[in-house]
Design an enzyme around this catalytic site. Structure first.
Site, mmCIF file in Angstrom:
data_model
loop_
_atom_site.group_PDB
_atom_site.id
_atom_site.type_symbol
_atom_site.label_atom_id
_atom_site.label_comp_id
_atom_site.label_asym_id
_atom_site.label_seq_id
_atom_site.Cartn_x
_atom_site.Cartn_y
_atom_site.Cartn_z
ATOM 1 N N GLU B 22 -43.779 106.685 110.607
ATOM 2 C CA GLU B 22 -42.447 106.162 110.285
ATOM 3 C C GLU B 22 -42.101 105.195 111.408
ATOM 4 O O GLU B 22 -41.678 105.588 112.491
ATOM 5 C CB GLU B 22 -41.451 107.313 110.106
ATOM 6 C CG GLU B 22 -41.813 108.165 108.879
ATOM 7 C CD GLU B 22 -40.950 109.404 108.671
ATOM 8 O OE1 GLU B 22 -39.836 109.480 109.241
ATOM 9 O OE2 GLU B 22 -41.382 110.304 107.921
ATOM 10 N N HIS B 116 -36.034 108.184 111.720
ATOM 11 C CA HIS B 116 -36.964 108.403 110.610
ATOM 12 C C HIS B 116 -36.871 107.303 109.574
ATOM 13 O O HIS B 116 -35.866 106.603 109.472
ATOM 14 C CB HIS B 116 -36.657 109.743 109.914
ATOM 15 C CG HIS B 116 -37.078 110.928 110.715
ATOM 16 N ND1 HIS B 116 -38.285 111.555 110.530
ATOM 17 C CD2 HIS B 116 -36.447 111.602 111.710
ATOM 18 C CE1 HIS B 116 -38.382 112.567 111.381
ATOM 19 N NE2 HIS B 116 -37.281 112.610 112.108
ATOM 20 N N GLU B 178 -31.930 108.192 109.208
ATOM 21 C CA GLU B 178 -32.994 108.019 108.205
ATOM 22 C C GLU B 178 -32.739 106.695 107.501
ATOM 23 O O GLU B 178 -31.654 106.487 106.942
ATOM 24 C CB GLU B 178 -32.907 109.173 107.197
ATOM 25 C CG GLU B 178 -33.968 109.179 106.129
ATOM 26 C CD GLU B 178 -35.186 110.016 106.511
ATOM 27 O OE1 GLU B 178 -35.012 111.158 106.971
ATOM 28 O OE2 GLU B 178 -36.320 109.538 106.323
#
EC number: 3.5.1.114
Lengths: 312, 329
Positions: B22, B116, B178
């Site tokens: 990631e 992430h 994220e």
């Protein structure tokens, strides 16, 4: 141009999972094997999962990239139990679908791939004068509404051609993106299914004696690759593809256009002298190969009318 | 509304590469370390530790080496004895807990931002395991007002700290940043920019908070995780028999109602969502969840119906949280 008579294509191979995490081809092969789609006369189709171990683990490859193992040197190298898995496998595939360059090889090999790049559907071939491949491309361009269809040419002689599709008498990779590796997107799967079906339809018609009118096809011939800017010591990349270039596959890149944006916010521009067409822009699997994007020249290729040699 | 006085945040950690493929977080950390080298210790208004959580996985550009690092921070795993055969990530998790924790103690760092990416179309989603942390929720609210390039949403997992298995549960406050959609193993400039902005604004909020600024209370809309939904699978081979339906693909956080298309089989049939409860799906078609580790299945705090290979569309409800005004004491 005069119509050209060509031998019919009686044996065709459809291969998926050459890279185990390019999932459209993996699921297409699974579907075909489940439905036992061997094709009916006048063409027999063999469906193959090229790299079963990599497919099982959903990785691109186990030890080495299978789709670089089809040069003459790799196919004739002595192998043992300790050879890399993919070197053993490429020789098995060559025995099954080839041998490459011989009269026993399958007439056409279609190898299914996905890319993270926004390339639509591309047929990637080593030839810019294989009338079969070019006619199939023209057919897909005419019939497919769900994705743009383009023809990409790598000007490499057969002996050095390194990918699976070079094993067939005719062959190409059918590459569809964008799709992340390890993901199957429904619309991308459907586009690949449609592409394969249209290809098989064309082959059936061709084998049945249909005359396909000539015309022209735009061919993108690969000129060079461009790597990411990297730190000279650590070799880690220091910039990403510029937002103005990201997702603009096959849009002309002019000298001075933005190419990369460094992580500290600077724009790096294309310094080449010639305007070229970028593709494989930000393909995830190519970071380790030192390729941020590839550049191509475009030219219009005239193709003759064709029909199969067995006239009815 | 009441005014809550809360301690200043003295120490912060920004962690990338908890999943080695990631990449936005890997490069945000790389850039922050370059800035620190160039500008010295005063680069940021508060002391910040920057690190790559899983260096070996980053080097190999894989999610993990032996086991998912971001499932290793529950109390059981953090206190398990280490042997030669212990998973690489379990060792890393315990080292990180010593460095940034210990989890649950007064010595723990004040804030962890864990970076992430997802292949799902989730924009910027701030994920936290509890709804009781006013500092974290105020930061989320701040990011929602300041970031306009992409939708900013808050997702609360809502389970007790000892069961919380993510890295950010080690610190007193903390959340996952994220950002998606981005393929694993790829870094997109636009996604990197969003993540960098989120980190910079978090640091900005902490600086303002520590300086005594009052942050007005109000409502924060948050999504609460309810359950996961697995793909239809072949009973023998466990292989997928369908993909996410084209009408659901990329529609993270939209409403999913009974009768809506959910999956499209490889042989061309639509499978519909049959539940009565209207929910908001997220992590739709996340690549890493095709094979989710079954260690999650036994965790009593979670309603995850993970089989041997795990979840994809994971529905949630949208629900408002009341926040008091917040200020340092």
């Amino acid at each position: 141009m005069e119509a050209v008579a060509l031998p019919e294509l009686s044996r065709v191979a459809v291969c998926g999972g050459t890279h185990g995490n390019e999932l459209s081809g993996v699921y297409l092969v699974r579907e075909r094997l489940k439905r036992r789609e061997d094709g009916t006369e006048p063409v027999s189709v063999v469906t193959v999962m090229s790299n079963p171990r990599a497919t099982q683990l959903c990785v691109r490859y186990i030890e080495t990239d299978l789709n670089r193992c089809f040069t003459r040197a790799a196919l004739s190298a002595p192998i043992s139990e300790t050879s890399p898995y993919e070197m053993i496998r490429s020789q098995e595939l060559n025995a099954l679908l080839g041998p490459k360059g011989s009269a026993q090889a399958v007439d056409l090999l279609c190898d299914l791939h996905n890319t993270t790049a926004n390339m639509g559907l591309c047929l990637i071939s080593y030839s810019d004068r294989d009338w079969i491949c070019l006619h199939i491309c023209k057919h897909l361009q005419r019939e497919m509404a769900s994705a743009p269809v383009r023809y990409v040419h790598f000007d490499i002689p057969l002996n050095e051609a390194y990918s699976l599709d070079s094993v067939g008498k005719h062959g190409f990779a059918m590459e569809i993106g964008p799709q992340p590796h390890g993901v199957v997107r429904s619309a991308i799967f459907s586009a690949m299914q449609e592409g394969v079906q249209l290809m098989l339809d064309w082959i059936c018609q061709f084998n049945s004696g249909t005359l396909f009118e000539g015309g022209s096809v735009d061919v993108y011939t690969m000129v060079k690759n461009v790597d990411y800017p990297r730190d000279p010591e650590t070799h880690t990349i220091t910039a990403a593809v510029h937002p103005h270039l990201q997702d603009r596959d096959f849009c002309l890149l002019h000298p001075g256009d933005p190419m990369f944006l460094s992580f500290s916010g600077e724009t790096l521009r294309y310094k080449g002298k010639e305007a070229l067409y970028p593709f494989f822009i930000n393909e995830g699997a190519y970071y380790e190969k030192g390729v941020a994007l590839s550049l191509a020249r475009k030219r219009r290729v005239e193709i003759p009318s064709v029909r199969s040699e067995t006239l009815r | 509304m009441a005014l809550a006085f809360l301690p200043a945040l003295a120490r912060m950690a920004v962690c990338g590469g908890t999943h080695g493929n990631e990449l936005s977080g890997v490069y945000v950390v790389q850039e922050m370390e370059r800035q620190r080298k160039e500008k010295g210790a005063d680069t940021w208004p508060i002391p910040i530790t920057t690190l790559l959580s899983n260096p070996q996985a980053v080097k190999e550009c894989r999610r993990y080496i032996d086991t998912d690092m971001n499932r290793c921070f529950n109390r059981a795993t953090l206190s398990s004895p280490i042997a030669d055969s212990s998973a690489y990530e379990v060792r890393c998790a315990q080292e990180l807990n010593n460095l940034l924790g210990p989890k649950g103690s007064t010595d723990a760092t004040d804030m962890i931002c864990d970076l992430h990416n997802t292949t799902s179309n989730m924009g910027l989603t701030l994920i936290h395991y509890t709804s009781n942390d006013w500092v974290t929720l105020h930061i989320c609210k701040y990011l929602q007002t300041k970031i306009t390039k992409v939708p900013v949403r808050v997702l609360v997992l809502d389970f007790p700290i000892s069961d919380a298995y993510n890295l950010e549960s080690v610190s007193k406050h903390g959340f996952t940043i994220e950002v998606g959609p981005q393929p694993h193993g790829v870094v997109r400039a636009d996604i990197y920019i969003v993540m960098k902005e989120a980190v910079d604004l978090t640091i900005d909020w902490i600086h303002k908070f520590n300086s005594g600024m009052v942050f007005e209370g109000g409502d924060v809309e948050a999504f609460k995780f309810i359950k996961s939904v697995d793909y239809p699978r072949d009973p023998e081979t466990r292989s997928l028999t369908a993909a996410i339906h084209p009408q659901l693909q990329d529609k993270d956080f939209c409403l999913l109602k009974r009768g809506d298309p959910l999956f499209f089989t490889f042989s061309g049939e639509t499978v519909k969502y049959e539940e009565d409860e209207t929910l908001h799906p997220f992590f739709i078609n996340e690549a890493a969840y095709y094979e989710k580790a079954s260690c999650v299945k036994d965790d009593p705090g979670l309603v995850i119906e993970a089989g041997k290979e795990g979840r994809d569309a994971a529905p949630a409800v949208l629900w408002p949280l009341r926040l008091d005004r917040a200020c340092t004491n």
